[in-house]
Write a protein that holds these residues in place. Sequence first.
Motif, mmCIF file in Angstrom:
data_model
loop_
_atom_site.group_PDB
_atom_site.id
_atom_site.type_symbol
_atom_site.label_atom_id
_atom_site.label_comp_id
_atom_site.label_asym_id
_atom_site.label_seq_id
_atom_site.Cartn_x
_atom_site.Cartn_y
_atom_site.Cartn_z
ATOM 1 N N LEU A 44 -13.082 40.645 -22.732
ATOM 2 C CA LEU A 44 -13.644 39.801 -24.104
ATOM 3 C C LEU A 44 -13.857 38.553 -23.848
ATOM 4 O O LEU A 44 -13.512 37.894 -22.837
ATOM 5 C CB LEU A 44 -12.261 39.717 -24.872
ATOM 6 N N GLN A 45 -15.323 38.172 -24.126
ATOM 7 C CA GLN A 45 -15.528 36.705 -23.563
ATOM 8 C C GLN A 45 -16.953 36.690 -25.453
ATOM 9 O O GLN A 45 -17.435 37.874 -25.855
ATOM 10 C CB GLN A 45 -16.602 37.209 -23.016
ATOM 11 N N SER A 46 -17.213 35.291 -25.520
ATOM 12 C CA SER A 46 -18.044 35.180 -26.739
ATOM 13 C C SER A 46 -17.512 35.955 -27.895
ATOM 14 O O SER A 46 -18.938 36.381 -28.739
ATOM 15 C CB SER A 46 -19.073 34.978 -26.301
ATOM 16 N N GLY A 47 -16.356 36.791 -28.042
ATOM 17 C CA GLY A 47 -16.033 37.251 -29.754
ATOM 18 C C GLY A 47 -17.277 38.379 -29.196
ATOM 19 O O GLY A 47 -17.001 39.442 -29.871
ATOM 20 N N LYS A 48 -17.015 39.845 -28.517
ATOM 21 C CA LYS A 48 -17.772 40.189 -27.742
ATOM 22 C C LYS A 48 -16.193 40.996 -26.972
ATOM 23 O O LYS A 48 -16.248 40.467 -26.604
ATOM 24 C CB LYS A 48 -19.060 40.592 -26.954
ATOM 25 N N VAL A 49 -16.402 42.828 -26.937
ATOM 26 C CA VAL A 49 -15.822 43.383 -26.363
ATOM 27 C C VAL A 49 -16.933 43.955 -25.782
ATOM 28 O O VAL A 49 -17.530 45.077 -26.345
ATOM 29 C CB VAL A 49 -14.134 43.903 -27.607
ATOM 30 N N TRP A 50 -15.956 44.318 -24.387
ATOM 31 C CA TRP A 50 -16.615 45.584 -23.909
ATOM 32 C C TRP A 50 -15.662 46.460 -22.614
ATOM 33 O O TRP A 50 -14.858 45.971 -22.606
ATOM 34 C CB TRP A 50 -17.509 45.011 -22.766
ATOM 35 N N CYS A 51 -16.165 47.526 -22.484
ATOM 36 C CA CYS A 51 -15.292 48.732 -22.403
ATOM 37 C C CYS A 51 -16.298 48.606 -20.731
ATOM 38 O O CYS A 51 -17.055 48.940 -20.728
ATOM 39 C CB CYS A 51 -15.494 49.536 -22.712
ATOM 40 N N LEU A 52 -15.330 48.673 -19.968
ATOM 41 C CA LEU A 52 -16.012 48.388 -18.276
ATOM 42 C C LEU A 52 -15.446 49.850 -17.441
ATOM 43 O O LEU A 52 -14.686 50.200 -17.172
ATOM 44 C CB LEU A 52 -15.154 47.361 -17.805
ATOM 45 N N ALA A 53 -16.912 50.457 -16.590
ATOM 46 C CA ALA A 53 -16.672 51.476 -15.990
ATOM 47 C C ALA A 53 -17.301 51.845 -14.906
ATOM 48 O O ALA A 53 -18.360 50.840 -14.759
ATOM 49 C CB ALA A 53 -16.891 52.883 -17.223
ATOM 50 N N SER A 54 -16.673 52.418 -14.070
ATOM 51 C CA SER A 54 -17.696 52.211 -12.853
ATOM 52 C C SER A 54 -18.116 53.225 -13.043
ATOM 53 O O SER A 54 -18.156 53.808 -13.875
ATOM 54 C CB SER A 54 -16.374 52.608 -11.654
ATOM 55 N N ASP A 89 -18.128 56.711 -11.819
ATOM 56 C CA ASP A 89 -17.119 57.080 -11.970
ATOM 57 C C ASP A 89 -17.691 58.040 -13.473
ATOM 58 O O ASP A 89 -17.281 56.999 -14.639
ATOM 59 C CB ASP A 89 -15.141 56.277 -12.251
ATOM 60 N N SER A 90 -17.369 59.454 -13.555
ATOM 61 C CA SER A 90 -17.876 60.014 -14.893
ATOM 62 C C SER A 90 -16.969 60.104 -16.065
ATOM 63 O O SER A 90 -17.105 60.169 -17.057
ATOM 64 C CB SER A 90 -18.643 61.394 -14.534
ATOM 65 N N MET A 91 -15.378 60.509 -15.850
ATOM 66 C CA MET A 91 -14.831 60.468 -16.631
ATOM 67 C C MET A 91 -14.015 58.687 -17.190
ATOM 68 O O MET A 91 -14.136 58.602 -18.386
ATOM 69 C CB MET A 91 -13.270 60.510 -16.439
ATOM 70 N N GLN A 92 -14.550 57.658 -16.630
ATOM 71 C CA GLN A 92 -14.678 56.311 -16.905
ATOM 72 C C GLN A 92 -15.156 56.520 -18.408
ATOM 73 O O GLN A 92 -15.441 55.344 -19.556
ATOM 74 C CB GLN A 92 -14.182 55.168 -15.662
ATOM 75 N N ASN A 93 -16.607 56.181 -17.445
ATOM 76 C CA ASN A 93 -17.407 56.266 -18.882
ATOM 77 C C ASN A 93 -17.853 57.201 -19.708
ATOM 78 O O ASN A 93 -17.921 57.045 -20.605
ATOM 79 C CB ASN A 93 -19.364 56.645 -17.624
ATOM 80 N N ALA A 94 -17.243 58.404 -19.384
ATOM 81 C CA ALA A 94 -17.031 59.026 -20.933
ATOM 82 C C ALA A 94 -16.253 58.818 -22.314
ATOM 83 O O ALA A 94 -16.343 58.369 -22.783
ATOM 84 C CB ALA A 94 -17.003 60.445 -19.964
ATOM 85 N N VAL A 95 -15.047 58.280 -21.381
ATOM 86 C CA VAL A 95 -13.564 57.859 -22.021
ATOM 87 C C VAL A 95 -14.956 56.674 -23.010
ATOM 88 O O VAL A 95 -14.442 55.813 -24.471
ATOM 89 C CB VAL A 95 -12.729 56.616 -21.452
ATOM 90 N N CYS A 96 -15.888 55.710 -21.920
ATOM 91 C CA CYS A 96 -16.293 54.068 -23.361
ATOM 92 C C CYS A 96 -16.900 54.415 -24.084
ATOM 93 O O CYS A 96 -16.783 54.140 -24.397
ATOM 94 C CB CYS A 96 -16.368 53.107 -21.723
ATOM 95 N N LYS A 97 -17.842 55.942 -23.552
ATOM 96 C CA LYS A 97 -18.872 56.292 -24.208
ATOM 97 C C LYS A 97 -18.646 56.518 -25.851
ATOM 98 O O LYS A 97 -19.458 57.108 -26.792
ATOM 99 C CB LYS A 97 -19.364 56.536 -23.420
ATOM 100 N N THR A 98 -16.834 57.421 -25.355
ATOM 101 C CA THR A 98 -16.644 57.964 -26.623
ATOM 102 C C THR A 98 -16.439 57.194 -27.777
ATOM 103 O O THR A 98 -16.770 57.181 -29.032
ATOM 104 C CB THR A 98 -15.083 58.247 -26.878
#
Length: 160
Positions: free
Chosen positions: A119-129, A132-141
């Motif tokens: 969380l920064q400057s009113g924005k929220v990001w999901c961070l994925a390595s 790691d394809s599974m992390q990216n799949a969860v964040c992208k979903t």
Amino acid sequence: MKNQKNAAFTLIELLVVVLIIGILAAVALPQYTKAVARSRASEAFINGAALVQALQRYFMANGQYTTDLTLLDMQVQDSDSYRYQASNYDDNAAGGEGTYYRLHVNSRKSGLPSFEFSLQSGKVWCLASQNDSMQNAVCKTYAADIDHTGNNINYYLVKS
């Protein structure tokens, strides 16, 4: 006297049936395991996103974020699969843009991805390595496509 032949299965027929059931189970079990892992990861993401919203409400009421999740207006219990933890991340020393607030969603079981929200400057990001394809799949979903990358991490802008 009439000779009646026994109507029964032979041992070979029973072995063939057991073999077919074993092959079907061997094919289905990995798919079932993947589906359970995706379901648990999705539940963890949804719980994390709800905690992020509670953190934003806390920020609006108090002017700062908290690392004590018990102070929020909602509670998400750690499960046997995931643990939730908050922290501050100071990027000033590395010439970055300031202090970030992070919500870590840590896996407690192998085969489940860990990820975090930033969380920064009113924005929220999901961070994925990036590796790691599974992390990216969860964040992208649940987030938009990759917003930017850095330090081998993909930053997905979370949809509000």
